[in-house]
Design a protein around this motif. Structure first.
Motif, mmCIF file in Angstrom:
data_model
loop_
_atom_site.group_PDB
_atom_site.id
_atom_site.type_symbol
_atom_site.label_atom_id
_atom_site.label_comp_id
_atom_site.label_asym_id
_atom_site.label_seq_id
_atom_site.Cartn_x
_atom_site.Cartn_y
_atom_site.Cartn_z
ATOM 1 N N LYS A 21 0.846 -1.196 0.000
ATOM 2 C CA LYS A 21 0.000 0.000 0.000
ATOM 3 C C LYS A 21 0.880 1.244 0.000
ATOM 4 O O LYS A 21 1.893 1.302 0.707
ATOM 5 C CB LYS A 21 -0.894 0.022 1.245
ATOM 6 C CG LYS A 21 -1.932 -1.065 1.316
ATOM 7 C CD LYS A 21 -2.806 -0.918 2.561
ATOM 8 C CE LYS A 21 -2.000 -1.028 3.843
ATOM 9 N NZ LYS A 21 -2.873 -1.014 5.054
ATOM 10 N N SER A 34 -5.417 -7.151 7.044
ATOM 11 C CA SER A 34 -6.002 -6.723 5.781
ATOM 12 C C SER A 34 -5.097 -5.699 5.099
ATOM 13 O O SER A 34 -4.621 -4.751 5.733
ATOM 14 C CB SER A 34 -7.372 -6.099 6.040
ATOM 15 O OG SER A 34 -7.925 -5.564 4.854
ATOM 16 N N GLY A 35 -4.844 -5.909 3.812
ATOM 17 C CA GLY A 35 -4.035 -4.973 3.036
ATOM 18 C C GLY A 35 -2.534 -5.126 3.193
ATOM 19 O O GLY A 35 -1.767 -4.318 2.660
ATOM 20 N N ASN A 92 -6.108 -2.684 -4.591
ATOM 21 C CA ASN A 92 -6.848 -1.963 -3.548
ATOM 22 C C ASN A 92 -6.099 -2.094 -2.232
ATOM 23 O O ASN A 92 -5.106 -2.812 -2.131
ATOM 24 C CB ASN A 92 -8.294 -2.483 -3.423
ATOM 25 C CG ASN A 92 -8.342 -3.974 -3.130
ATOM 26 O OD1 ASN A 92 -7.868 -4.418 -2.085
ATOM 27 N ND2 ASN A 92 -8.897 -4.760 -4.057
ATOM 28 N N ASP A 93 -6.577 -1.397 -1.218
ATOM 29 C CA ASP A 93 -5.883 -1.356 0.069
ATOM 30 C C ASP A 93 -6.265 -2.481 1.016
ATOM 31 O O ASP A 93 -5.839 -2.492 2.179
ATOM 32 C CB ASP A 93 -6.139 -0.008 0.761
ATOM 33 C CG ASP A 93 -5.320 1.118 0.164
ATOM 34 O OD1 ASP A 93 -4.440 0.831 -0.668
ATOM 35 O OD2 ASP A 93 -5.573 2.285 0.517
ATOM 36 N N THR A 94 -7.066 -3.436 0.534
ATOM 37 C CA THR A 94 -7.443 -4.555 1.401
ATOM 38 C C THR A 94 -6.820 -5.877 0.959
ATOM 39 O O THR A 94 -6.884 -6.855 1.705
ATOM 40 C CB THR A 94 -8.975 -4.716 1.457
ATOM 41 O OG1 THR A 94 -9.469 -5.015 0.136
ATOM 42 C CG2 THR A 94 -9.629 -3.452 1.987
ATOM 43 N N GLU A 95 -6.244 -5.923 -0.233
ATOM 44 C CA GLU A 95 -5.621 -7.151 -0.712
ATOM 45 C C GLU A 95 -4.479 -7.599 0.199
ATOM 46 O O GLU A 95 -3.641 -6.790 0.595
ATOM 47 C CB GLU A 95 -5.025 -6.940 -2.108
ATOM 48 C CG GLU A 95 -5.988 -6.975 -3.249
ATOM 49 C CD GLU A 95 -5.250 -6.887 -4.572
ATOM 50 O OE1 GLU A 95 -5.519 -7.716 -5.452
ATOM 51 O OE2 GLU A 95 -4.394 -5.984 -4.732
ATOM 52 N N ARG A 96 -4.454 -8.863 0.510
ATOM 53 C CA ARG A 96 -3.287 -9.469 1.139
ATOM 54 C C ARG A 96 -2.446 -10.087 0.013
ATOM 55 O O ARG A 96 -2.913 -10.996 -0.672
ATOM 56 C CB ARG A 96 -3.686 -10.543 2.140
ATOM 57 C CG ARG A 96 -4.385 -10.040 3.387
ATOM 58 C CD ARG A 96 -4.652 -11.207 4.334
ATOM 59 N NE ARG A 96 -5.284 -10.783 5.567
ATOM 60 C CZ ARG A 96 -6.600 -10.758 5.771
ATOM 61 N NH1 ARG A 96 -7.418 -11.118 4.779
ATOM 62 N NH2 ARG A 96 -7.099 -10.378 6.932
#
Length: 355
Positions: A150, A240-241, A313-317
């Motif tokens: 991120k 998350s993220g 996006n900012d939630t992807e691991r």
């Protein structure tokens, strides 16, 4: 540096040809030379360009197999490795010769790199690549973070505080506005020493910790650079993220973590099956080569080349195994040799005194 292919003047080209292009003379570059010739911004630009060309499948070939291993095979015996690559656009081939001897909790390492001119098959240069290898490895991790973490990442968990980890800074901080760098080493004293050294280079708060789980909790970026004899990242730890970048040669991440992530990236799959996490997962019977390959969403070159997206996006691991590729070593070495020729850096030696 506007042109990383290094445009040489006619006089320098002739000097380069006479000094190291006839097969009888080779330019030797040692660590002090390489530190003088390479800076972080230029090296990152070279690595990104090399990865991009790799992604577009127009720049290289790797040795087949990607690596060869030698030595007696005992736990405390010297270990040997050979890796090679060819860069089509630069008409050079490089052969890396690596030896490691286990000493205490680390290794005594000797890395050599031979660079050849593909047009004449003559050797161009011989490099002490021990520092360059660490420098390149760290910067490939920095590049991976740039594309997969991120942009607003605040907390880094660094598991491993060895020589490669030292090369991460300040380069990694240049791309982010970090608040905290958490460091875990096999010995707590080493983590504290690392924090003291690196803390003088960067603005983020350095924090030495004893527990990897505590370090990873809520971290935005997790980088593993260890010689661990058991995994240091297990299931249920990634927030998350988060972005997890595994860079070591052992099993640093438990296989079960794969079921918790959204995307799985590698740099070179074949090499990853011979060393590191994937290799150990296969050896332990946790998975097979074909099964784990199906889980891979792409390689870092495809992302930098624009063929597949980076972070969406900012939630992807996101989990990436970035172990380093010989093409990046070779691209940096070729640049250093050309710049050394222009600046008169290094030592010219004669080896092939043929009649």
């Amino acid at each position: 540096m506007n042109d990383l292919k290094f445009i040489l003047t006619s006089d320098v080209k002739e000097s380069f040809k006479l000094n190291i292009g006839q097969g009888s003379k080779i330019r030797v570059l040692r660590e002090a030379d390489l530190r003088k010739l390479l800076d972080v911004p230029t090296a990152i630009e070279i690595i990104e360009r090399t990865y991009k060309e790799y992604g577009l499948n127009e720049s290289h070939t790797l040795s087949n197999p990607p690596a060869l291993y030698g030595g007696k095979g005992g736990l405390n015996d010297a270990r040997y490795k050979v890796k090679g690559a060819t860069l089509f656009n630069e008409n050079v081939t490089g052969i890396r010769l690596i030896s490691d001897l286990p000493v205490g909790l680390g290794f005594e390492s000797y890395h050599l790199l031979l660079v050849y001119d593909d047009k004449s098959a003559a050797p161009l240069g011989l490099l002490d690549e021990t520092w360059l290898h660490r420098f390149r490895t760290a910067l490939t991790g920095v590049v991976a973070c740039k594309y997969l973490a991120k942009s607003n990442s605040k907390i880094v968990a660094l598991l491993g505080a060895g020589e490669i980890a030292k090369q991460l800074f300040p380069a990694l901080e240049a791309n982010f506005n970090f608040q905290e760098i958490r460091v875990v080493a096999r010995r707590y004293e080493n983590a504290k020493r690392f924090c003291k050294i690196i803390g003088e280079r960067i603005t983020a708060e350095m924090k030495a910790l004893e527990n990897a789980k505590v370090a990873v909790k809520d971290a935005d970026i997790i980088i593993t650079l260890t010689l661990a004899d058991k995994p240091v990242v297990g299931p249920g730890l990634l927030s998350s993220g988060s972005f997890l970048c595994s860079m070591g040669e052992t099993e640093e991440v438990e296989f079960e973590v794969l079921s918790e992530i959204d995307r799985f990236i590698v740099d070179e799959f074949e090499y990853a099956t011979s060393l590191g996490d994937i290799s150990q997962w296969i050896k332990s019977g946790s998975t097979t080569r074909d099964k784990v390959k199906k889980k891979v969403n792409g390689h870092i070159g495809q992302i930098i080349g624009g063929l597949i997206p980076g972070r969406q996006n900012d939630t992807e691991r996101i989990f990436a195994i970035i172990q380093g590729m010989a093409i990046c070593d070779l691209a940096l070495a070729n640049y250093a040799l050309r710049k050394a020729s222009e600046e008169g850096v290094g030592e010219i030696i004669s080896i092939f005194n043929r009649v």
